[in-house]
Design a protein around this motif. Sequence first.
Motif, PDB file in Angstrom:
ATOM      1  N   LYS A 253       0.837  -1.200   0.000  1.00 13.65           N
ATOM      2  CA  LYS A 253       0.000   0.000   0.000  1.00 13.65           C
ATOM      3  C   LYS A 253       0.867   1.242   0.000  1.00 13.65           C
ATOM      4  O   LYS A 253       2.004   1.225   0.472  1.00 13.65           O
ATOM      5  CB  LYS A 253      -0.873   0.037   1.251  1.00 13.65           C
ATOM      6  CG  LYS A 253      -2.017  -0.952   1.246  1.00 13.65           C
ATOM      7  CD  LYS A 253      -2.775  -0.827   2.567  1.00 13.65           C
ATOM      8  CE  LYS A 253      -3.893  -1.824   2.668  1.00 13.65           C
ATOM      9  NZ  LYS A 253      -4.400  -1.909   4.054  1.00 13.65           N
ATOM     10  N   LEU A 254       0.313   2.314  -0.514  1.00 18.32           N
ATOM     11  CA  LEU A 254       0.966   3.613  -0.373  1.00 18.32           C
ATOM     12  C   LEU A 254       0.168   4.365   0.686  1.00 18.32           C
ATOM     13  O   LEU A 254      -0.862   4.982   0.393  1.00 18.32           O
ATOM     14  CB  LEU A 254       0.963   4.363  -1.704  1.00 18.32           C
ATOM     15  CG  LEU A 254       1.832   3.734  -2.796  1.00 18.32           C
ATOM     16  CD1 LEU A 254       1.522   4.345  -4.148  1.00 18.32           C
ATOM     17  CD2 LEU A 254       3.308   3.885  -2.476  1.00 18.32           C
ATOM     18  N   VAL A 255       0.620   4.272   1.914  1.00 17.74           N
ATOM     19  CA  VAL A 255      -0.201   4.801   3.010  1.00 17.74           C
ATOM     20  C   VAL A 255      -0.382   6.314   2.928  1.00 17.74           C
ATOM     21  O   VAL A 255      -1.397   6.838   3.364  1.00 17.74           O
ATOM     22  CB  VAL A 255       0.345   4.394   4.389  1.00 17.74           C
ATOM     23  CG1 VAL A 255       0.007   2.940   4.669  1.00 17.74           C
ATOM     24  CG2 VAL A 255       1.826   4.652   4.499  1.00 17.74           C
ATOM     25  N   GLN A 256       0.617   7.017   2.364  1.00 18.84           N
ATOM     26  CA  GLN A 256       0.482   8.473   2.227  1.00 18.84           C
ATOM     27  C   GLN A 256      -0.757   8.822   1.416  1.00 18.84           C
ATOM     28  O   GLN A 256      -1.453   9.788   1.708  1.00 18.84           O
ATOM     29  CB  GLN A 256       1.728   9.059   1.563  1.00 18.84           C
ATOM     30  CG  GLN A 256       2.961   9.084   2.453  1.00 18.84           C
ATOM     31  CD  GLN A 256       2.745   9.899   3.714  1.00 18.84           C
ATOM     32  OE1 GLN A 256       2.131  10.962   3.676  1.00 18.84           O
ATOM     33  NE2 GLN A 256       3.246   9.398   4.838  1.00 18.84           N
ATOM     34  N   ILE A 257      -1.033   8.021   0.397  1.00 21.83           N
ATOM     35  CA  ILE A 257      -2.206   8.275  -0.443  1.00 21.83           C
ATOM     36  C   ILE A 257      -3.479   7.964   0.345  1.00 21.83           C
ATOM     37  O   ILE A 257      -4.478   8.678   0.238  1.00 21.83           O
ATOM     38  CB  ILE A 257      -2.120   7.448  -1.737  1.00 21.83           C
ATOM     39  CG1 ILE A 257      -0.988   7.993  -2.610  1.00 21.83           C
ATOM     40  CG2 ILE A 257      -3.434   7.483  -2.500  1.00 21.83           C
ATOM     41  CD1 ILE A 257      -0.735   7.207  -3.858  1.00 21.83           C
ATOM     42  N   GLU A 258      -3.411   6.908   1.166  1.00 17.33           N
ATOM     43  CA  GLU A 258      -4.587   6.590   1.989  1.00 17.33           C
ATOM     44  C   GLU A 258      -4.859   7.702   2.990  1.00 17.33           C
ATOM     45  O   GLU A 258      -6.007   8.056   3.252  1.00 17.33           O
ATOM     46  CB  GLU A 258      -4.375   5.259   2.702  1.00 17.33           C
ATOM     47  CG  GLU A 258      -4.215   4.127   1.694  1.00 17.33           C
ATOM     48  CD  GLU A 258      -4.399   2.748   2.303  1.00 17.33           C
ATOM     49  OE1 GLU A 258      -4.544   2.657   3.539  1.00 17.33           O
ATOM     50  OE2 GLU A 258      -4.394   1.786   1.520  1.00 17.33           O
ATOM     51  N   TYR A 259      -3.785   8.289   3.544  1.00 16.80           N
ATOM     52  CA  TYR A 259      -3.957   9.409   4.469  1.00 16.80           C
ATOM     53  C   TYR A 259      -4.596  10.594   3.739  1.00 16.80           C
ATOM     54  O   TYR A 259      -5.457  11.293   4.291  1.00 16.80           O
ATOM     55  CB  TYR A 259      -2.615   9.833   5.069  1.00 16.80           C
ATOM     56  CG  TYR A 259      -1.941   8.759   5.896  1.00 16.80           C
ATOM     57  CD1 TYR A 259      -2.673   7.681   6.432  1.00 16.80           C
ATOM     58  CD2 TYR A 259      -0.578   8.805   6.152  1.00 16.80           C
ATOM     59  CE1 TYR A 259      -2.045   6.697   7.179  1.00 16.80           C
ATOM     60  CE2 TYR A 259       0.061   7.833   6.910  1.00 16.80           C
ATOM     61  CZ  TYR A 259      -0.677   6.774   7.414  1.00 16.80           C
ATOM     62  OH  TYR A 259      -0.063   5.804   8.148  1.00 16.80           O
ATOM     63  N   ALA A 260      -4.136  10.806   2.499  1.00 11.34           N
ATOM     64  CA  ALA A 260      -4.702  11.903   1.701  1.00 11.34           C
ATOM     65  C   ALA A 260      -6.196  11.679   1.494  1.00 11.34           C
ATOM     66  O   ALA A 260      -6.997  12.621   1.590  1.00 11.34           O
ATOM     67  CB  ALA A 260      -3.990  12.010   0.363  1.00 11.34           C
ATOM     68  N   LEU A 261      -6.565  10.417   1.245  1.00  9.19           N
ATOM     69  CA  LEU A 261      -7.992  10.102   1.073  1.00  9.19           C
ATOM     70  C   LEU A 261      -8.761  10.333   2.367  1.00  9.19           C
ATOM     71  O   LEU A 261      -9.922  10.756   2.342  1.00  9.19           O
ATOM     72  CB  LEU A 261      -8.156   8.657   0.609  1.00  9.19           C
ATOM     73  CG  LEU A 261      -8.071   8.450  -0.911  1.00  9.19           C
ATOM     74  CD1 LEU A 261      -7.990   6.973  -1.253  1.00  9.19           C
ATOM     75  CD2 LEU A 261      -9.268   9.085  -1.604  1.00  9.19           C
ATOM     76  N   ASN A 262      -8.107  10.056   3.501  1.00 10.28           N
ATOM     77  CA  ASN A 262      -8.738  10.341   4.790  1.00 10.28           C
ATOM     78  C   ASN A 262      -9.040  11.821   4.922  1.00 10.28           C
ATOM     79  O   ASN A 262     -10.106  12.212   5.415  1.00 10.28           O
ATOM     80  CB  ASN A 262      -7.828   9.895   5.938  1.00 10.28           C
ATOM     81  CG  ASN A 262      -7.733   8.375   6.023  1.00 10.28           C
ATOM     82  OD1 ASN A 262      -8.576   7.670   5.466  1.00 10.28           O
ATOM     83  ND2 ASN A 262      -6.707   7.875   6.694  1.00 10.28           N
ATOM     84  N   ALA A 263      -8.083  12.641   4.465  1.00  8.45           N
ATOM     85  CA  ALA A 263      -8.294  14.090   4.500  1.00  8.45           C
ATOM     86  C   ALA A 263      -9.504  14.464   3.659  1.00  8.45           C
ATOM     87  O   ALA A 263     -10.314  15.315   4.049  1.00  8.45           O
ATOM     88  CB  ALA A 263      -7.043  14.810   3.997  1.00  8.45           C
TER      89      ALA A 263
END
Lengths: 206, 277, 203
Positions: free
Chosen positions: B17-27
């Motif tokens: 996974k690219l967690v940074q992208i998942e965090y961005a989606l959380n935002a």
Amino acid sequence: MSSPFSINGGACVAMVGKDCVAIACDLRLGLQALTVSNNFPKIFQYGDNVFLGLTGLATDVSTVSDLFRYKVNMYRLREERQIAPRTFANLVSSSLYEKRFGPWFVSPVVAGLDPKTGQPFICGFDSIGCIDFAKDFIVSGTASEQLFGMCESLWEPGLDADQLFETISQSLLNAVDRDALSGWGAHVYIIEKDKVTKRLLKGRQD
Amino acid sequence: MADRYSFSLTTFSPSGKLVQIEYALNAVNQGVTALGIKATNGIVLATEKKSSSPLADPSSLSKISLITPNIGMVYSGMGPDYRVLVDRARKVSHTGYKRIYNEYPPTRILVQDVARVMQEATQSGGVRPYGVSLLIAGWDEGILPEEEIEAKEGEEGKKLSGKTGGILKGGPMLYQVDPSGSYFPWKATAIGKSATTAKTFLEKRYTEGLELEDAVHIALLTLKETIEGEMNGETIEIGIVGPPADHLLGVEGVEGAVGPRFRKLTPQEIEDYLTNL
Amino acid sequence: MEVLLGITGQDFTLIAASKAAMRGATVLKAADDKTRSLNKHTLMAFSGEAGDTVQFAEYIQANAQLYSMRNEADLSPSALAHFVRGELASSLRSRKPYNVNLLLGGVDPITHKSSLYWLDYLASLAPVPYAAHGYAQYYCLSILDKHHHPDISLEQGIKLLNLCTDELKRRLPIDFKGMVVKAVTKDGIIDIEFDDDKVVKSA
């Protein structure tokens, strides 16, 4: 005489007809007065009914035609559609102006039918991309003065495809006969809605 | 020496996974809900305009932006990131298209350009992904002859305008772009905090052959389901892609001049829709 | 006064280049070979500014051979001609352009069709049935116009070449020291024995 536009010689003309357009060029490639080849076409196709004629320095005719093949192929891949003549004309214009201070020594002519309306479209350019939109005809090359004369006297509005073929062929053939640097055969394209006809005119070989 | 190297902050986790992208989606999923509905003759984009304080001047806040005369955009997520993308989208629509072809880019091309900007932020050194999802709505001119489109519609036995969007036929197009740089075409969708609720609602209300007026109506109803504050012309923002708005040209009697298809509704227009809800 | 000649026929392409290497009015060498083979079935002849010629030709030769080694397949004469044109065209608008004129002759390894490409220093490329570079053009093209046919045999081609060299000996003010003559056929590039010592009476 040593202008880059008149080293190799050549002529090109485009005309508007009724629901059709025509574009034609000679086949000569020369070095000043010496003819090197009588098989150097100057018209290139970039879509179902988008055509580009290029006269001027032969090396730039090849380079520029290849450049647009690349650009139009990329356009087609990116947009999943054929380029329209007017869009292509603007691409030609901006590409030529990109070389404003070291131009390609060519005088391009665009001819085609608008895919949406079926309206004839022709235009010409100077070597740095200034577009010359015309309702009747566009000429370019070392025989341009002779072509202007022929077109002014032979062309009339509303010609059908067959009449247009006769008009553009006679205009080109008789113009290049009065130009030492053009001639030696011709290619003529008649572009109709669902049909493109290409004819080879043998022409005078002297 | 330290400035010689720059590493991408977005790196794979062992699970792929690219967690940074998942965090961005959380935002994005914490952002204010925005929605878009495509109709046969246009598109509506709508969102809530939330102000943090009663002292704020809501008329100066704008979340729906014009990109080209026929394309508009709305977001959910981080406002500052959105403004960067609006600037880039406006810029690239000229440098990468209008200055070359003397016409504005079709919606898909613009979407791809914006999506590329967002993707590059997931693979470049020293940057973080954009914390926004976008809804991009536009009208394409198309290149097929009108009669051909009608003939094709005849085969399918439908009697609609025939223009359902796209580069060939022309018509309305609605896209969503995510922080990863992926993009999706939609008939109707929503992004942000209440995206799931809104999408369930839209699934129930959306019908084929919808007209723009109905779409605006549905947009307001959907927003009503999810909205937290009061609904009025000040707190709701609506952008529409519709018929050419010649009154926005600023000139009259210029032959061949066509007004922009994208425009934002005034608070008064929104109030009018709300009273008829 | 460098001479390059090319003639295509039924199943061959003849390439001929003068043997004299000159500097000003001085003949420095009388057995110069102004040709380079690009692969088994493509031959290139070159003339122009001393230094540029061999440098450019061998650069092209090296790249053609590199392609053959990497891909275990040769480029066709047409592909090579367009590659050379591209190199020459980008050179033309560089700070110091190559001043080289070329003839590129070949036989397609698959179709066995012969071909000849005329290419000048401006990178004007033309496929031709016969060609010349330099002053030889003015003397030889008319002869070739009159006598050439697309389906001539190699023997007829060499006879035609003799007509050309005879005229050149008659008309050119400086001895070009005879010709290196090579033929490209489907079996590869072969050297052709050519009588350089034949005396031609002046007109």
